[in-house]
Enzyme design. Structure first.
Site, PDB file in Angstrom:
ATOM      1  N   VAL A  46       6.194 -19.416  69.888  1.00 23.60           N
ATOM      2  CA  VAL A  46       6.048 -19.419  71.347  1.00 23.60           C
ATOM      3  C   VAL A  46       5.165 -20.607  71.698  1.00 23.60           C
ATOM      4  O   VAL A  46       4.144 -20.852  71.046  1.00 23.60           O
ATOM      5  CB  VAL A  46       5.413 -18.099  71.844  1.00 23.60           C
ATOM      6  N   ALA A  56       5.411 -28.246  82.273  1.00 21.78           N
ATOM      7  CA  ALA A  56       5.640 -27.890  83.677  1.00 21.78           C
ATOM      8  C   ALA A  56       5.237 -29.042  84.596  1.00 21.78           C
ATOM      9  O   ALA A  56       5.951 -29.360  85.561  1.00 21.78           O
ATOM     10  CB  ALA A  56       4.859 -26.624  84.026  1.00 21.78           C
ATOM     11  N   GLU A 138      15.322 -20.656  73.504  1.00 21.96           N
ATOM     12  CA  GLU A 138      16.082 -21.795  72.975  1.00 21.96           C
ATOM     13  C   GLU A 138      16.151 -21.715  71.448  1.00 21.96           C
ATOM     14  O   GLU A 138      15.130 -21.543  70.785  1.00 21.96           O
ATOM     15  CB  GLU A 138      15.434 -23.126  73.381  1.00 21.96           C
ATOM     16  N   THR A 151      10.808 -33.297  62.581  1.00 23.04           N
ATOM     17  CA  THR A 151       9.402 -32.929  62.392  1.00 23.04           C
ATOM     18  C   THR A 151       8.513 -34.169  62.352  1.00 23.04           C
ATOM     19  O   THR A 151       7.442 -34.206  62.971  1.00 23.04           O
ATOM     20  CB  THR A 151       9.236 -32.116  61.090  1.00 23.04           C
ATOM     21  N   GLU A 153       9.307 -37.184  63.632  1.00 17.55           N
ATOM     22  CA  GLU A 153       9.363 -37.818  64.943  1.00 17.55           C
ATOM     23  C   GLU A 153       8.459 -37.097  65.941  1.00 17.55           C
ATOM     24  O   GLU A 153       7.785 -37.722  66.765  1.00 17.55           O
ATOM     25  CB  GLU A 153      10.822 -37.818  65.435  1.00 17.55           C
TER      26      GLU A 153
END
Length: 206
Positions: A46, A56, A138, A151, A153
């Site tokens: 998460v 956001a 996702e 990973t 990048e």
């Protein structure tokens, strides 16, 4: 304030844990049937609160509409072969315990950076004490080679805040092509590899 965020993220954490159990269970079923599993392993996480707030702000998502963000809850499903990825996508679409609402194919349509992966967005129902809550999750489906590149990048992206020096950018793009070439070569000897893996598994069981 922290309690507010804990309450907000709780169903996302529950979704990740439940989906990890379910998706790992699919791999176990293939093993019990002694057939090749298109799923190598599954991980999940998460997004931390600072990452949620940062995204956001970048995407212009108001705090009262964070539920629209697709990757607060995220899982990765690793495959041995590129050819396994469509099989995993179809398995997900056939399930009736969640709904696939979006697909993004970054394998045939790779990003400019060289990023390759197949993204599936689910609407997953979480059962809470206040009733059912449907949230977006996702799932990134990729090979081990694609994951290694992504990973690296991702780590460099934090270091350079997305503004890669030209040399690093070019090397990453070349490395992406090399990783994809590795996947293609392994696909060509897929049957040999799978036969060898079955033989090795039987030897371990003796």
């Amino acid at each position: 304030m922290l309690k507010h965020w804990d309450l907000f993220l709780a169903p996302y954490k529950q979704a990740v844990e439940e989906l990890k159990v379910k998706l790992k269970g699919m791999r176990s079923q293939y093993e019990l049937k002694s057939t090749h599993s298109p799923i190598e392993f599954v991980t999940g996480r998460v997004k931390p609160i600072p990452s949620v707030l940062d995204k956001a702000a970048r995407k212009g998502i108001p705090l009262d509409r964070l539920e629209e963000m697709q990757d607060i809850a995220g899982l990765r499903m690793m495959c041995q072969f590129v050819d396994d990825i469509p099989s995993v996508v179809e398995i997900l679409k056939e399930r009736n315990d969640f709904e696939v609402v979006e697909e993004r194919n970054y394998i045939t349509e790779k990003k400019e950076s060289g990023y390759r992966s197949y993204h599936v967005v689910l609407r997953y129902p979480v059962q809470t004490i206040e009733g059912e809550k449907k949230i977006l999750v996702e799932i990134q489906i990729r090979t081990l080679a694609m994951n290694f590149w992504a990973t690296i990048e991702h780590s460099l992206n934090y270091k350079y805040s997305g503004n890669f020096p030209k040399e690093i950018k070019e090397r990453l793009q070349r490395a992406s092509e090399a990783a994809f070439q590795l996947d293609e070569e392994m696909s060509k000897i897929r049957e040999e590899i799978q036969e060898a893996q079955v033989m090795f598994s039987r030897k371990k069981e003796k």
